[in-house]
Design a protein around this motif. Structure first.
Motif, short mmCIF file in Angstrom:
data_model
loop_
_atom_site.label_atom_id
_atom_site.label_comp_id
_atom_site.label_asym_id
_atom_site.label_seq_id
_atom_site.Cartn_x
_atom_site.Cartn_y
_atom_site.Cartn_z
N SER A 1 36.81 49.56 41.27
CA SER A 1 38.15 49.10 40.92
C SER A 1 39.28 49.97 41.49
O SER A 1 40.26 49.42 42.03
CB SER A 1 38.28 48.99 39.39
N GLU B 1 44.22 39.88 46.44
CA GLU B 1 44.29 40.08 45.00
C GLU B 1 42.89 40.39 44.48
O GLU B 1 41.92 40.36 45.23
CB GLU B 1 44.87 38.85 44.30
N TYR B 2 42.81 40.72 43.20
CA TYR B 2 41.50 41.07 42.65
C TYR B 2 41.15 40.22 41.45
O TYR B 2 42.02 39.70 40.74
CB TYR B 2 41.44 42.55 42.26
N VAL C 1 39.80 49.12 45.22
CA VAL C 1 40.42 47.80 45.44
C VAL C 1 41.91 47.85 45.10
O VAL C 1 42.75 47.35 45.86
CB VAL C 1 39.71 46.73 44.59
N ALA D 1 37.56 41.66 45.33
CA ALA D 1 38.74 41.46 46.18
C ALA D 1 38.63 40.14 46.91
O ALA D 1 37.59 39.83 47.51
CB ALA D 1 38.86 42.61 47.18
N ILE E 1 45.14 47.25 47.74
CA ILE E 1 46.18 46.24 47.51
C ILE E 1 47.57 46.89 47.51
O ILE E 1 48.52 46.36 48.10
CB ILE E 1 45.91 45.48 46.20
N ALA F 1 34.62 37.35 49.75
CA ALA F 1 35.04 38.33 48.77
C ALA F 1 34.38 39.66 49.09
O ALA F 1 33.38 39.73 49.80
CB ALA F 1 34.66 37.89 47.36
N LYS G 1 38.80 40.68 38.06
CA LYS G 1 38.16 41.76 37.32
C LYS G 1 36.68 41.50 37.08
O LYS G 1 35.86 42.41 37.10
CB LYS G 1 38.87 41.98 35.99
N PHE H 1 35.41 45.55 40.91
CA PHE H 1 36.38 44.47 41.05
C PHE H 1 36.00 43.61 42.24
O PHE H 1 35.31 44.06 43.16
CB PHE H 1 37.79 45.02 41.27
#
Length: 267
Positions: A196, A212-213, A199, A134, A203, A191, A215, A132
C-alpha cells in the motif's frame, strides 16, 4: 515496456520516480559486523536492499540510495555506533545472499512471513502495510474478486505475488515495481498488486498518470529487518535501537518525513 514517443517519456518518469534496480555484490561469508567490532576499526554494517521500492528505498537524482528504510537504518546504525554500507540486489535474491553471508542484514520493506522465517530471523516489526490494487481510472476492477480473469502484474518474490497466486491467478512477474507500473500504463496488465505505501507514493508522485487504487480485502502485513538465521546478537541490537527510536520520537519524525502523517500504532 513503453513504445516510442510519449509512452517512452512516461516510462522514463515512472522509473525516475521509483528508482532503478542495482546490481548484487558478494563478500566473504563471515559476519562483517563481528569482524568490524573485533578489529577496533570503524564498525560497518553491510546491508542488502533493492532500491526500486519508493518511498522505502530508491535511487535519487544524485544516484544516492534513499528512502524511509534508509533513514531508519541510519538512525539504528547511529545508535549502535555503526556506519552503513549498502549492497543493491534484486529483491528475490536478498534472502539467499543474506544466508550466504554477503550481508549482515537486509532492509527492503520485507514482510515477515512464516516462509521467510524458515530461512532468516527478523527484528521486531517496524511498519504495517497491506496489499493495494493499482488500476487506471475507469477500470472495471473495483474489488479483489474483480481480479479474476484479468492480467495482474506483481514484483517477483514479494507478498504481492503470494496473495495474487493465492487467488488462483498466475500473475505477470516483474523485477521491479516500476516495470509493472509501466506495463499497467501501457495496457500490458490490467492491475498491479503491491504494498500500500508504494502504490500511494506512486500515485502522489505521478498525479497526471490517472492511476487509482482499490484497497481490496487483503490481510495486514508487517515489515522487519532480516538477519542471518541464528544471529541473535545483531537482532537484539536492532530491537533495542528500534525501541529507543520509538521512545525518543525519532521513528515518528522519520515516518512523518516520508508519509506526512504521524506513524500509526503497529498492531
Amino acid at each position: 515496456m513503453f513504445k516510442k514517443g510519449l509512452k517512452v517519456a512516461l516510462a522514463s518518469l515512472v522509473i525516475l520516480s521509483l528508482g532503478l534496480a542495482g546490481c548484487g555484490n558478494t563478500s566473504n561469508t563471515q559476519d562483517t559486523s563481528k569482524q568490524a567490532a573485533n578489529s577496533g576499526s570503524a564498525k560497518v554494517l553491510k546491508v542488502g536492499t533493492d532500491p526500486t521500492f519508493a518511498p522505502f528505498e530508491f535511487v535519487d537524482e544524485k544516484n544516492n540510495t534513499t528512502g524511509f528504510d534508509v533513514d531508519l537504518m541510519k538512525a539504528i546504525a547511529d545508535d549502535m555506533g555503526y556506519t552503513v554500507q549498502y549492497e543493491n540486489s534484486a529483491f528475490d535474491g536478498l534472502v539467499t545472499s543474506l544466508q550466504a553471508g554477503n550481508y549482515d542484514a537486509v532492509i527492503a520493506a520485507m514482510t515477515i512471513t512464516p516462509e521467510r522465517l524458515e530461512s532468516v530471523d527478523f527484528s521486531d516489526k517496524y511498519l504495517m502495510a497491506e496489499q493495494f490494487i493499482a488500476v487506471k481510472k475507469g477500470s472495471p476492477i473495483k474489488t479483489t474478486a474483480d481480479l479474476k480473469g484479468k492480467k495482474i502484474g506483481v514484483q517477483s518474490g514479494t507478498t504481492g505475488q503470494t496473495v495474487v497466486e493465492g487467488l488462483g491467478i498466475s500473475p505477470l512477474k516483474f523485477d521491479a515495481i516500476p516495470d509493472a507500473m509501466n506495463d499497467l500504463l501501457n495496457g500490458g496488465v490490467d492491475a498491479v498488486v503491491a504494498d500500500s505505501p508504494v502504490v500511494l507514493y506512486f500515485i502522489k508522485q505521478n498525479p497526471n498518470f490517472n492511476i487509482e487504487y482499490v484497497k481490496g480485502d487483503f490481510t495486514k502485513e508487517y515489515y522487519g529487518i532480516a538477519v542471518k538465521k541464528g544471529n541473535t546478537e545483531l537482532k537484539d541490537k536492532f530491537n533495542a535501537s528500534l525501541k529507543k527510536l520509538h521512545d525518543s520520537g525519532t521513528y515518528n519524525d522519520i515516518y512523518k518525513k516520508w508519509f506526512n502523517v504521524d506513524a500509526p500504532a503497529i498492531q
